[in-house]
Every structure is written in C-alpha cells, then in structure tokens.
Design an enzyme around this catalytic site. Structure first.
Site, PDB file in Angstrom:
ATOM      1  N   ASP A   4       9.351  14.020 -14.985  1.00 52.70           N
ATOM      2  CA  ASP A   4       8.735  12.770 -15.424  1.00 52.70           C
ATOM      3  C   ASP A   4       9.522  11.588 -14.864  1.00 52.70           C
ATOM      4  O   ASP A   4      10.631  11.299 -15.312  1.00 52.70           O
ATOM      5  CB  ASP A   4       8.709  12.729 -16.952  1.00 52.70           C
ATOM      6  CG  ASP A   4       7.994  11.498 -17.491  1.00 52.70           C
ATOM      7  OD1 ASP A   4       7.530  10.666 -16.680  1.00 52.70           O
ATOM      8  OD2 ASP A   4       7.914  11.374 -18.732  1.00 52.70           O
ATOM      9  N   LEU A   5       8.949  10.913 -13.865  1.00 52.10           N
ATOM     10  CA  LEU A   5       9.663   9.809 -13.229  1.00 52.10           C
ATOM     11  C   LEU A   5       9.761   8.565 -14.101  1.00 52.10           C
ATOM     12  O   LEU A   5      10.457   7.617 -13.751  1.00 52.10           O
ATOM     13  CB  LEU A   5       9.001   9.446 -11.892  1.00 52.10           C
ATOM     14  CG  LEU A   5       8.994  10.522 -10.810  1.00 52.10           C
ATOM     15  CD1 LEU A   5       8.639   9.916  -9.464  1.00 52.10           C
ATOM     16  CD2 LEU A   5      10.333  11.253 -10.718  1.00 52.10           C
TER      17      LEU A   5
ATOM     18  N   ALA B 230       3.777   8.626  -8.013  1.00 56.70           N
ATOM     19  CA  ALA B 230       3.802   7.160  -8.069  1.00 56.70           C
ATOM     20  C   ALA B 230       2.943   6.670  -9.220  1.00 56.70           C
ATOM     21  O   ALA B 230       2.078   7.397  -9.718  1.00 56.70           O
ATOM     22  CB  ALA B 230       3.297   6.564  -6.754  1.00 56.70           C
ATOM     23  N   TYR B 231       3.201   5.448  -9.626  1.00 62.78           N
ATOM     24  CA  TYR B 231       2.312   4.739 -10.553  1.00 62.78           C
ATOM     25  C   TYR B 231       1.293   4.028  -9.671  1.00 62.78           C
ATOM     26  O   TYR B 231       1.627   3.062  -8.981  1.00 62.78           O
ATOM     27  CB  TYR B 231       3.110   3.738 -11.379  1.00 62.78           C
ATOM     28  CG  TYR B 231       2.321   3.044 -12.473  1.00 62.78           C
ATOM     29  CD1 TYR B 231       2.503   3.383 -13.803  1.00 62.78           C
ATOM     30  CD2 TYR B 231       1.394   2.046 -12.178  1.00 62.78           C
ATOM     31  CE1 TYR B 231       1.794   2.747 -14.820  1.00 62.78           C
ATOM     32  CE2 TYR B 231       0.673   1.410 -13.175  1.00 62.78           C
ATOM     33  CZ  TYR B 231       0.880   1.764 -14.498  1.00 62.78           C
ATOM     34  OH  TYR B 231       0.171   1.136 -15.502  1.00 62.78           O
TER      35      TYR B 231
ATOM     36  N   TYR C 282       1.773  -3.712  -8.166  1.00 67.17           N
ATOM     37  CA  TYR C 282       1.863  -2.386  -7.558  1.00 67.17           C
ATOM     38  C   TYR C 282       2.578  -2.465  -6.207  1.00 67.17           C
ATOM     39  O   TYR C 282       3.529  -1.721  -5.952  1.00 67.17           O
ATOM     40  CB  TYR C 282       0.461  -1.799  -7.389  1.00 67.17           C
ATOM     41  CG  TYR C 282       0.421  -0.574  -6.504  1.00 67.17           C
ATOM     42  CD1 TYR C 282       1.000   0.619  -6.915  1.00 67.17           C
ATOM     43  CD2 TYR C 282      -0.195  -0.614  -5.251  1.00 67.17           C
ATOM     44  CE1 TYR C 282       0.967   1.748  -6.100  1.00 67.17           C
ATOM     45  CE2 TYR C 282      -0.237   0.501  -4.435  1.00 67.17           C
ATOM     46  CZ  TYR C 282       0.342   1.681  -4.860  1.00 67.17           C
ATOM     47  OH  TYR C 282       0.319   2.781  -4.044  1.00 67.17           O
TER      48      TYR C 282
ATOM     49  N   LYS D 192       6.324  -0.906  -5.253  1.00 66.81           N
ATOM     50  CA  LYS D 192       6.450   0.072  -4.162  1.00 66.81           C
ATOM     51  C   LYS D 192       7.416  -0.439  -3.092  1.00 66.81           C
ATOM     52  O   LYS D 192       8.214   0.336  -2.547  1.00 66.81           O
ATOM     53  CB  LYS D 192       5.081   0.365  -3.548  1.00 66.81           C
ATOM     54  CG  LYS D 192       4.141   1.158  -4.450  1.00 66.81           C
ATOM     55  CD  LYS D 192       4.647   2.555  -4.761  1.00 66.81           C
ATOM     56  CE  LYS D 192       4.533   3.492  -3.575  1.00 66.81           C
ATOM     57  NZ  LYS D 192       4.982   4.860  -3.892  1.00 66.81           N
TER      58      LYS D 192
ATOM     59  N   TRP E 122      -5.624   3.798   1.416  1.00 64.00           N
ATOM     60  CA  TRP E 122      -6.983   4.216   1.056  1.00 64.00           C
ATOM     61  C   TRP E 122      -7.113   5.745   0.990  1.00 64.00           C
ATOM     62  O   TRP E 122      -8.002   6.343   1.600  1.00 64.00           O
ATOM     63  CB  TRP E 122      -7.991   3.643   2.038  1.00 64.00           C
ATOM     64  CG  TRP E 122      -8.085   2.155   2.103  1.00 64.00           C
ATOM     65  CD1 TRP E 122      -7.126   1.240   1.744  1.00 64.00           C
ATOM     66  CD2 TRP E 122      -9.189   1.389   2.601  1.00 64.00           C
ATOM     67  NE1 TRP E 122      -7.578  -0.031   1.982  1.00 64.00           N
ATOM     68  CE2 TRP E 122      -8.834   0.019   2.512  1.00 64.00           C
ATOM     69  CE3 TRP E 122     -10.418   1.727   3.138  1.00 64.00           C
ATOM     70  CZ2 TRP E 122      -9.687  -1.016   2.909  1.00 64.00           C
ATOM     71  CZ3 TRP E 122     -11.274   0.701   3.542  1.00 64.00           C
ATOM     72  CH2 TRP E 122     -10.917  -0.652   3.420  1.00 64.00           C
TER      73      TRP E 122
END
Length: 298
Positions: free
Chosen positions: A38-39, A62-63, A127, A131, A153
C-alpha cells in the site's frame, strides 16, 4: 533478475502479467496489489521491503484520479511523490534498479511540436504536480539505475478507461459529445508493457550504474479525444454519432493540457523499439475485447 511489479490490478500491471504468462517468464516476477504493498502507507512500504529482495522494481502504481486529486492533494501526493521517494531511497540503498511510470500531464500543453524529455515541465493540475514531484525525487536520490517513462492516454482490455467508456456509452446513446481541442497520443498498455520487457532484457539497460534518465513512450501518431472516440465507434460498428465540443463545454475539476504529444525518438533509438501506430493498436485491443466477449457468451 528477480522483478517486483507494483500496481498489479491496474491496466499496465495486468498487461505485464498477461505478457509474462504468455512468454513463460512469470517465475522471475512478483506482482503486488495495494493489498500487499500500500503506497499510501509509508510503514507498509518499509515493512514490505524489509522482508523482500529484488533486482528491479517496476512501479506501475499511482494515484490516477485526476479530478479527485484536486480535492485530495495529500492522498495524491503521498502515493505519487512521498511513496515514490521512499521507494527510490530503498532502491538506492539496496542497489535495486527502478523503472517508474509517469505522465504527459507534467507538461502545460502549450508546445506546438512534440515534447522532448528535455522540455520544461509546468503541470496544470494536482495530479501532474504530484507525478512531477515523484520524478524529481527519484532523480535527486538515484543518480544512476533509475528510468522514468512518461506515457499518455493509457487504455487496455482491462478496467475502466476511455475505450471501455466509449463502447459502453455508444451502446446506450445515439450521439456523444467529445472534446476535440485536447491533442495527444493513446497508449495501449500491452505495447508499453512489452516495451518495458524488451528494455529490461537489453544490454543498454543493464549497464552497471547507468545514469538515471527520463524517456517518453506512447503509440505513434496523434489525435484528439474526439478522433479517438470516432475510431472506437467505427471499429465497433456502433450506431452512434460522435460530435466535437471544446474543453470549455465540458468543465472538469482539474485543468487539462491542450497538446501533449511526446517524441519517442530517444527511447526507440536507444533500445531499438518498434513503436506501433495508435490506430493499429486500438484495433488489436478491440479485437481482443470482441474475442473475450464471445468466449464469455459461450
């Protein structure tokens, strides 16, 4: 190599699982979902790596809820930045190579030509900011043995994505309004997964203490979301009209960049990759979806 792949329930994780099963190399891999790693929990990350040893980490986790991140910055930052920083520190301290998946959303979309890896970043939303912070943390900690791959995408045969959404909506509606002034390149997760597998087998990747670098990967070509949707409907033979609208006509919580086409010259040349056009890969994906649907009916 003994390889860890995070985000095993995501599109890229599932695509890599499928590929290594087909290629009969799955014994070299450990795939973990959020349940195992669990990041969002730094203590969970530390405990996991205290009891596991790897030669390579492929971080696909990633979120990715772009609009939700505007309201949940801390959660997005924990997964996309703080956890990535911790993984980079663990990788460095244990001489583990790292491949980290990032995004075209680190750019503001104001370029009128494809972005190269050296172009300035300027994310427009939380976001993208988180990142980019994750990227910068890796590069600050790992001067060598890290590879960051920005992609865009992403879609696949798995889970919720633009292709699945258009297929579902086109069966329910005779007309869909799709944004036509955001330009980028779709990425078939299977193609990205295969590129990663090819890279990790290459001599150039396995150089001792190879300098950490950023690369771009998507399919070839460019399109708008409107063009993408039209091609999905055309291939599926859905009786649905796709109509173009502007970004302003479809307001979202997070601002989107207008043009994020990325140059793949660096990654394709260095690792001798053949990158397929987005239309060709979309057709392959949708044929697989049709086959799966037929098998399920049987």
């Amino acid at each position: 190599m003994f390889i860890l792949v995070t985000g095993a329930n995501g599109q890229l994780g599932k695509s890599i699982i499928s590929l290594v099963k087909q290629q009969k190399t799955i014994d070299s891999f450990v795939f973990v979902t959020r349940d195992q790693l669990d990041l969002s929990s730094l203590s969970n990350i530390q405990n996991f790596f205290a009891t596991h040893n790897f030669d390579l980490i492929i971080n696909c986790a990633a979120y990715t809820a772009v609009d939700k991140a505007e309201s949940y910055r801390e959660e997005a930052d924990t997964v996309n930045h703080i956890a990535v920083k911790q993984i980079a520190e663990i990788a460095k301290n244990n001489n583990i190579k790292l491949i980290h998946i990032s995004t075209d959303f680190v750019y503001d979309g104001l370029n009128n030509i494809p972005y190269s890896e050296s172009d300035a970043t300027s994310p427009l939303n939380v976001y993208g900011e988180t990142k980019l912070d994750g990227e910068n943390a890796i590069l600050a900690i790992m001067k060598s043995n890290a590879m960051i791959i920005r992609t865009s995408w992403v879609y696949s045969e798995y889970g919720n994505n633009f292709v699945a959404t258009i297929l579902r909506l086109s069966q329910k509606s005779s007309n869909l309004n799709i944004v036509s002034d955001q330009i980028g390149t779709p990425t078939f997760a299977r193609d990205l997964g295969q590129a990663i597998l090819d890279i990790i087998k290459s001599d150039k990747f396995n150089v001792f203490k190879k300098k950490s670098e950023i690369y771009h990967y998507s399919n070839e070509g460019k399109c708008s979301w409107y063009d993408f949707a039209k091609e999905i409907v055309r291939i599926s033979n859905a009786k649905c009209t796709i109509s173009p609208i502007n970004t302003e006509d479809y307001p979202t919580a997070a601002k989107r960049p207008k043009l994020t086409v990325m140059s793949k010259e660096k990654i394709s040349k260095e690792f001798d990759l053949k990158i397929i056009s987005w239309k060709e890969s979309l057709k392959y994906c949708m044929n697989n979806l049709s086959t799966a649907s037929t098998l399920n009916k049987d």
